[in-house]
Motif scaffolding. Structure first.
Motif, PDB file in Angstrom:
ATOM      1  N   TYR B 138       0.992  -1.523   0.011  1.00  0.00           N
ATOM      2  CA  TYR B 138       0.171  -0.092  -0.212  1.00  0.00           C
ATOM      3  C   TYR B 138       0.765   1.372  -0.037  1.00  0.00           C
ATOM      4  CZ  TYR B 138      -3.167  -3.523   1.764  1.00  0.00           C
ATOM      5  OH  TYR B 138      -3.859  -4.878   1.827  1.00  0.00           O
ATOM      6  N   MET B 158       1.944  -5.632   4.223  1.00  0.00           N
ATOM      7  CA  MET B 158       1.065  -5.957   4.904  1.00  0.00           C
ATOM      8  C   MET B 158       0.833  -7.414   5.148  1.00  0.00           C
ATOM      9  SD  MET B 158      -2.294  -7.139   6.315  1.00  0.00           S
ATOM     10  CE  MET B 158      -3.262  -6.931   4.808  1.00  0.00           C
ATOM     11  N   PRO B 189      -5.219   0.894   9.840  1.00  0.00           N
ATOM     12  CA  PRO B 189      -4.985   1.253   8.542  1.00  0.00           C
ATOM     13  C   PRO B 189      -4.935   2.870   8.242  1.00  0.00           C
ATOM     14  CG  PRO B 189      -6.366  -0.444   8.283  1.00  0.00           C
ATOM     15  CD  PRO B 189      -6.301  -0.011   9.571  1.00  0.00           C
ATOM     16  N   ILE B 194      -4.356   4.609   4.957  1.00  0.00           N
ATOM     17  CA  ILE B 194      -4.892   3.525   3.916  1.00  0.00           C
ATOM     18  C   ILE B 194      -6.154   3.485   4.052  1.00  0.00           C
ATOM     19  CG2 ILE B 194      -4.584   0.953   3.490  1.00  0.00           C
ATOM     20  CD1 ILE B 194      -2.016   1.251   4.652  1.00  0.00           C
ATOM     21  N   LEU B 197      -8.076  -1.786   3.084  1.00  0.00           N
ATOM     22  CA  LEU B 197      -7.018  -2.957   2.874  1.00  0.00           C
ATOM     23  C   LEU B 197      -7.344  -3.965   1.842  1.00  0.00           C
ATOM     24  CD1 LEU B 197      -6.476  -3.765   6.697  1.00  0.00           C
ATOM     25  CD2 LEU B 197      -4.907  -2.799   5.125  1.00  0.00           C
ATOM     26  N   PRO B 200      -5.187  -3.256  -2.299  1.00  0.00           N
ATOM     27  CA  PRO B 200      -3.661  -2.962  -2.411  1.00  0.00           C
ATOM     28  C   PRO B 200      -3.432  -2.121  -3.440  1.00  0.00           C
ATOM     29  CG  PRO B 200      -4.043  -5.223  -2.505  1.00  0.00           C
ATOM     30  CD  PRO B 200      -5.481  -4.668  -2.287  1.00  0.00           C
ATOM     31  N   CYS B 205      -4.684  -8.862  -2.717  1.00  0.00           N
ATOM     32  CA  CYS B 205      -5.670  -8.762  -1.795  1.00  0.00           C
ATOM     33  C   CYS B 205      -5.488 -10.075  -0.871  1.00  0.00           C
ATOM     34  CB  CYS B 205      -6.977  -8.507  -2.078  1.00  0.00           C
ATOM     35  SG  CYS B 205      -8.189  -8.514  -0.767  1.00  0.00           S
ATOM     36  N   PRO B 214      -3.967  -5.964  10.870  1.00  0.00           N
ATOM     37  CA  PRO B 214      -3.050  -6.068   9.973  1.00  0.00           C
ATOM     38  C   PRO B 214      -1.562  -5.493  10.511  1.00  0.00           C
ATOM     39  CG  PRO B 214      -4.283  -4.185   9.809  1.00  0.00           C
ATOM     40  CD  PRO B 214      -4.728  -5.161  10.941  1.00  0.00           C
TER      41      PRO B 214
END
Lengths: 256, 256
Positions: B138, B158, B189, B194, B197, B200, B205, B214
């Protein structure tokens, strides 16, 4: 300075939780039990090292334990005691002078307050200190490894912090296994069987800010859960958060 | 074994992401830029050590970089490349033989895949490996420290895990600063900017189970964000997740 602090406690001028006091020196959880159970309890500590790292053990009947500090008296130098009979908490005296017996053995267990100063130095906020209350502690659903009659559940202390601070806190505390070392868990309280963070079983509630997670360390109150489950005829412990100040420098406890 | 793996890549028999391959050996992120910008980029790496720990730097025009491996050829030994012109990703060739120039300088940056084997050995599940996909990465809202024209944002990889596993993962990865070391963040996140999640910016994913959080590590794709923001006339990098296998044993990178 620890010597002076103990004098303050002994004379009842200091009576509160001890977090943040004499930050350079180790504080200790106390478990005081009849010698008959000492061997079982020693094995209990060995089998549950995260919760019960031993800083010192006295001889039967020994109330001073020189290894912990100069002119120290475990009967008077703790700001609050829990007295258990048949495994039930039945008194919370301010000293145990009248309860002392020649067959009692003192176990001093490391306390997570030791690494709080290291965290504070790195600007990691400690909410219970900022809010002037006792650290929140919780009984978990994690069973201790049994030894003789001693079992019960793991007790944890909790400090809320940001993810980035939690990472640094794990690095800092990993160096100090004799004061509980790295956390045992973080984030999800449900994974430890903790239903409501706002209702600690010992100590006080602290606020948790947005983007913060709860970080859980094994706690030296765990033996009190073991004393309860063992239904020991007689036992004395410190009142949670009210610790024995020792002369042991925290820095000497770092494993690297 | 890394030598054999590079041969597989060179002959186009291996073309995918490299996580989990030759687990004992370090994999490297690549940044290949004209020598004119090499000094600026070196300073960029020094100023952003979590994202850009250097495992090796070539001489101008040097495509083999012996410090990284025997008979190594950075033009053919990576399973996928990103080619940038004026800071824009415009080609993703399988080799860069026809793009090589005598003024190019190779920077090899440590990769978090290095410590994945240490985590796997301790039974910490690695979701992207279990699901057979590329690790999710990310772009964050954290600005890199600038050097010359290089800036851009921190990129993170992540891995979802339980709180207890995250604590152990932090201890394990702290020993390896040259492959990104400890995580930079965990849990929220949003604190990294971010938004989703499940989306990405690079890689794939992965699913996140109940009670998992995460955990974010600085990522060697960060220089590609710096190449974009610098609008460099020409630059080559690895395709995210598709790394250069080196002969450097991961164990040799432990600082303690």
């Amino acid at each position: 300075m620890p010597h002076h602090f103990r004098q303050q406690v002994r004379s009842k001028r200091f009576t509160g939780p001890t977090a943040g006091q004499c930050g350079e020196f180790a504080q200790a959880n106390l478990t005081i039990i009849p010698g008959l159970y000492a061997e079982d309890f020693l094995r209990f500590c060995v089998r549950n090292p995260k919760a019960c790292p031993l800083l010192g053990v006295g001889e039967p009947g020994q109330w001073n334990v020189p290894a912990l500090g100069r002119d120290l008296d475990v009967c008077t130098d703790v700001p609050g005691y829990n007295v258990y009979r048949e495994g039930v908490l039945c008194e919370q005296p301010d000293d145990i002078v009248d309860l002392w017996r020649d067959d009692l053995v003192v176990f001093a267990i490391g306390c997570s307050f030791s690494f709080e100063q290291m965290m504070a130095r790195e600007r990691i906020p400690l909410r219970h200190i900022d809010e002037g209350v006792n650290v929140p502690m919780y009984r978990t659903n994690i069973a201790n490894q049994m030894a003789g009659p001693f079992g019960g559940q793991l007790v944890v202390s909790m400090r809320p912090m940001s993810g980035a601070d939690a990472i640094r806190a794990i690095q800092i505390t990993s160096r100090f296994p004799s004061v509980h070392g790295a956390p045992v868990h973080l984030s999800s309280p449900a994974a430890l069987g903790i239903e409501d963070l706002m209702q600690p079983h010992y100590g006080d509630c602290v606020s948790i800010h947005e983007h913060e997670i709860p970080v859980f360390w094994a706690c030296g109150v765990t033996p009190q859960s073991a004393i309860e489950s063992a239904r020991l005829p007689f036992a004395i412990a410190h009142r949670p958060g009210h610790m024995l100040m020792t002369d042991i420098p925290n820095s000497s406890l770092a494993v690297l």
